[in-house]
Write a protein that holds these residues in place. Structure first.
Motif, PDB file in Angstrom:
ATOM      1  N   ILE A  20     -30.961  20.241  26.163  1.00 23.24           N
ATOM      2  CA  ILE A  20     -30.115  20.763  27.437  1.00 23.24           C
ATOM      3  C   ILE A  20     -29.529  19.632  28.226  1.00 23.24           C
ATOM      4  O   ILE A  20     -30.249  18.860  28.682  1.00 23.24           O
ATOM      5  CB  ILE A  20     -30.503  21.844  28.123  1.00 23.24           C
ATOM      6  N   THR A  21     -28.310  19.626  28.536  1.00 24.82           N
ATOM      7  CA  THR A  21     -27.689  18.523  29.261  1.00 24.82           C
ATOM      8  C   THR A  21     -26.312  18.986  29.675  1.00 24.82           C
ATOM      9  O   THR A  21     -25.716  19.888  29.458  1.00 24.82           O
ATOM     10  CB  THR A  21     -27.465  17.281  28.640  1.00 24.82           C
ATOM     11  N   PHE A  22     -25.747  17.885  30.725  1.00 21.97           N
ATOM     12  CA  PHE A  22     -24.555  18.385  31.293  1.00 21.97           C
ATOM     13  C   PHE A  22     -23.497  17.753  30.286  1.00 21.97           C
ATOM     14  O   PHE A  22     -23.578  16.456  30.071  1.00 21.97           O
ATOM     15  CB  PHE A  22     -24.361  17.738  32.741  1.00 21.97           C
ATOM     16  N   VAL A  23     -22.423  18.463  29.913  1.00 29.60           N
ATOM     17  CA  VAL A  23     -21.362  17.675  29.152  1.00 29.60           C
ATOM     18  C   VAL A  23     -20.105  17.756  29.986  1.00 29.60           C
ATOM     19  O   VAL A  23     -19.687  18.524  30.258  1.00 29.60           O
ATOM     20  CB  VAL A  23     -21.061  18.599  28.078  1.00 29.60           C
ATOM     21  N   ALA A  24     -19.624  16.460  30.178  1.00 30.63           N
ATOM     22  CA  ALA A  24     -18.160  16.571  30.814  1.00 30.63           C
ATOM     23  C   ALA A  24     -16.990  16.951  30.038  1.00 30.63           C
ATOM     24  O   ALA A  24     -16.837  16.436  28.832  1.00 30.63           O
ATOM     25  CB  ALA A  24     -17.785  15.101  31.199  1.00 30.63           C
ATOM     26  N   PRO A  25     -16.089  18.059  30.273  1.00 29.04           N
ATOM     27  CA  PRO A  25     -15.409  18.631  29.411  1.00 29.04           C
ATOM     28  C   PRO A  25     -14.224  17.709  28.931  1.00 29.04           C
ATOM     29  O   PRO A  25     -14.022  16.835  29.677  1.00 29.04           O
ATOM     30  CB  PRO A  25     -14.623  19.724  30.159  1.00 29.04           C
ATOM     31  N   THR A  26     -14.027  17.783  27.697  1.00 30.29           N
ATOM     32  CA  THR A  26     -12.626  17.059  27.297  1.00 30.29           C
ATOM     33  C   THR A  26     -11.569  16.869  28.199  1.00 30.29           C
ATOM     34  O   THR A  26     -10.544  16.174  28.363  1.00 30.29           O
ATOM     35  CB  THR A  26     -12.318  17.259  26.022  1.00 30.29           C
ATOM     36  N   SER A  27     -11.282  18.287  28.817  1.00 26.47           N
ATOM     37  CA  SER A  27      -9.946  18.356  29.557  1.00 26.47           C
ATOM     38  C   SER A  27     -10.240  17.991  30.966  1.00 26.47           C
ATOM     39  O   SER A  27      -9.483  17.829  31.974  1.00 26.47           O
ATOM     40  CB  SER A  27      -9.531  19.918  29.623  1.00 26.47           C
ATOM     41  N   GLY A  28     -11.616  17.561  31.226  1.00 25.22           N
ATOM     42  CA  GLY A  28     -11.957  16.838  32.527  1.00 25.22           C
ATOM     43  C   GLY A  28     -12.826  17.925  33.369  1.00 25.22           C
ATOM     44  O   GLY A  28     -12.593  18.993  33.716  1.00 25.22           O
ATOM     45  N   ALA A  29     -13.934  16.935  33.945  1.00 24.07           N
ATOM     46  CA  ALA A  29     -14.868  18.006  34.932  1.00 24.07           C
ATOM     47  C   ALA A  29     -14.181  18.135  36.164  1.00 24.07           C
ATOM     48  O   ALA A  29     -12.917  17.522  36.264  1.00 24.07           O
ATOM     49  CB  ALA A  29     -16.079  16.998  35.254  1.00 24.07           C
ATOM     50  N   LEU A  30     -14.466  19.031  37.170  1.00 16.58           N
ATOM     51  CA  LEU A  30     -13.988  19.406  38.096  1.00 16.58           C
ATOM     52  C   LEU A  30     -14.886  18.930  39.196  1.00 16.58           C
ATOM     53  O   LEU A  30     -16.125  18.942  39.296  1.00 16.58           O
ATOM     54  CB  LEU A  30     -13.800  21.175  38.354  1.00 16.58           C
ATOM     55  N   GLY A  31     -14.031  17.892  40.084  1.00 18.80           N
ATOM     56  CA  GLY A  31     -14.809  16.997  40.959  1.00 18.80           C
ATOM     57  C   GLY A  31     -14.490  17.248  42.584  1.00 18.80           C
ATOM     58  O   GLY A  31     -13.550  17.691  42.649  1.00 18.80           O
ATOM     59  N   TRP A  32     -15.771  17.083  43.217  1.00 13.13           N
ATOM     60  CA  TRP A  32     -15.592  17.157  44.599  1.00 13.13           C
ATOM     61  C   TRP A  32     -16.038  15.780  45.227  1.00 13.13           C
ATOM     62  O   TRP A  32     -16.842  15.084  44.587  1.00 13.13           O
ATOM     63  CB  TRP A  32     -16.365  18.261  45.463  1.00 13.13           C
ATOM     64  N   ILE A  33     -15.428  15.318  46.198  1.00 17.05           N
ATOM     65  CA  ILE A  33     -15.890  14.019  46.814  1.00 17.05           C
ATOM     66  C   ILE A  33     -16.099  14.245  48.166  1.00 17.05           C
ATOM     67  O   ILE A  33     -14.963  14.961  49.077  1.00 17.05           O
ATOM     68  CB  ILE A  33     -14.679  13.028  46.720  1.00 17.05           C
ATOM     69  N   ASP A  34     -17.142  13.871  48.928  1.00 14.99           N
ATOM     70  CA  ASP A  34     -17.356  13.548  50.646  1.00 14.99           C
ATOM     71  C   ASP A  34     -16.716  12.271  50.606  1.00 14.99           C
ATOM     72  O   ASP A  34     -17.205  11.440  50.172  1.00 14.99           O
ATOM     73  CB  ASP A  34     -18.479  14.051  50.873  1.00 14.99           C
TER      74      ASP A  34
END
Length: 354
Positions: free
Chosen positions: A248-262
């Motif tokens: 089990i792991t995190f996969v960054a989607p091919t269309s792009g992960a959704l990101g937040w930035i502080d």
């Protein structure tokens, strides 16, 4: 996003060299874990500047700075999508002087994205610090072909899928369907067309869904038990499960992960602006940034900091986020008024559909 603590205040003081002289103080308004004691101690030892930390969250940051007209603090860390709106309405920040920041320390794509999302007129009001994403958490043994959000609707994972009925699901599916919802933020009619297409897709996909998860613990339990093999979730949740089960792991989607930035942002009435720039340049050094990652649980926008992280966490991060996946992240911009209603109605209809 990262798990963030409530609002408390601590003051960490150190003597200024050995002279007994009064040290300058940096008043930092930030999230829990973003300014760990050991980093503050190193900064004070190197610069002689004391750091006073107030832990907060986006809503409280805006409220505190609004109440004082941008006073009371020298450096704040709001999320990038919470800066331009607050600045336009309350004028609580002052522009960043990029000439005082060592921009070579930053991951270029994150720096440019944050600059773009925090620019008003010709002025930039924020630079990136801590970031995280949502994307896919997959049992690669049970769902090896899931690489993008819309793959959750494939027959191979029927009945073993989970995601939330929240706006990140709408946004993620829109990107995976070849549309750009963020580009349509300025055009409500176009945005409604995009959400309508996603609504149709998610309604068709309901048969694949084991459960719509509401809380992180609920989803982790579904993935641990094997009831769910593919889901939408945060990166840190995927890495936590990977420590327990390497399938089990995190996969960054091919269309792009959704990101937040502080970010780092300067309150309008800062009294220690030079100290604020020194702190930014200090904590963005890769070795120091890795110490903050260990404390906060999320990575920073410091270029090369992952090389100094805990070896197991570094391996998980690099497997999920090769450089091209980082550059492909879709960063959340400020949400214009009125779009939440469009999303809410669509989500209600999806939930009610048979």
């Amino acid at each position: 996003m990262t798990f963030k603590t409530g609002i408390t205040a601590i003051t960490l003081a150190a003597s200024f060299a050995a002279t007994g002289a009064s040290a300058e103080t940096l008043r930092l308004l930030t999230w829990g874990g973003y300014a760990p004691d050991e980093v503050i101690a190193k900064f004070t030892e190197e610069t002689g500047i004391e750091v006073e930390v107030t832990k907060s969250n986006n809503e409280e940051m805006i409220a505190k700075l609004r109440a004082t007209g941008g006073g009371g603090f020298d450096l704040a860390q709001p999320s990038q999508d919470r800066i331009s709106g607050a600045q336009a309405e309350f004028e609580i920040y002052k522009p960043i002087d990029l000439s005082k920041i060592n921009t070579d320390l930053f991951i270029t794509s994150m720096l440019e994205s944050t600059k773009g999302n925090t620019t008003i007129g010709e002025d930039v009001y924020g630079v990136p610090h801590i970031w995280g994403t949502s994307g896919l958490v997959v049992n690669t043994a049970g769902a090896p072909d899931v690489q993008d959000y819309t793959d959750l609707c494939e027959e191979s994972v029927a009945g073993k899928v989970s995601y939330r009925l929240k706006r990140p699901t709408l946004i993620g599916f829109a990107f995976a369907m070849g549309m750009d919802p963020f580009a349509a933020y300025s055009d409500p009619a176009e945005y409604e067309k995009i959400i309508s297409a996603v609504e149709e897709k998610l309604t068709e996909c309901k048969a694949n869904v084991k459960a719509y998860w509401g809380g992180g613990d609920e989803l982790l339990g579904l993935l641990r038990s094997g009831e769910v093999t593919a889901s939408m979730a945060w990166d840190t949740g995927g890495w936590k499960l990977n420590a327990e089960n390497p399938d089990i792991t995190f996969v960054a989607p091919t269309s792009g992960a959704l990101g937040w930035i502080d970010t780092f942002a300067l309150p309008r009435k800062t009294k220690a602006e030079d100290a604020a720039y020194k702190w930014i340049n200090f904590v963005m050094q890769p070795e120091i940034a890795a110490m903050i990652t260990a404390s906060a649980g999320n990575f920073t926008a410091s270029l090369g900091a992952d090389g100094f992280a805990d070896e197991e966490l570094k391996a998980r991060f690099q497997a999920s986020f090769p450089p091209e996946a980082i550059d492909n992240i879709n960063w959340y911009p400020t949400v214009p008024a009125g779009l939440e209603e469009i999303e809410g109605l669509a989500l209600d209809r999806i939930k009610a559909a048979k």
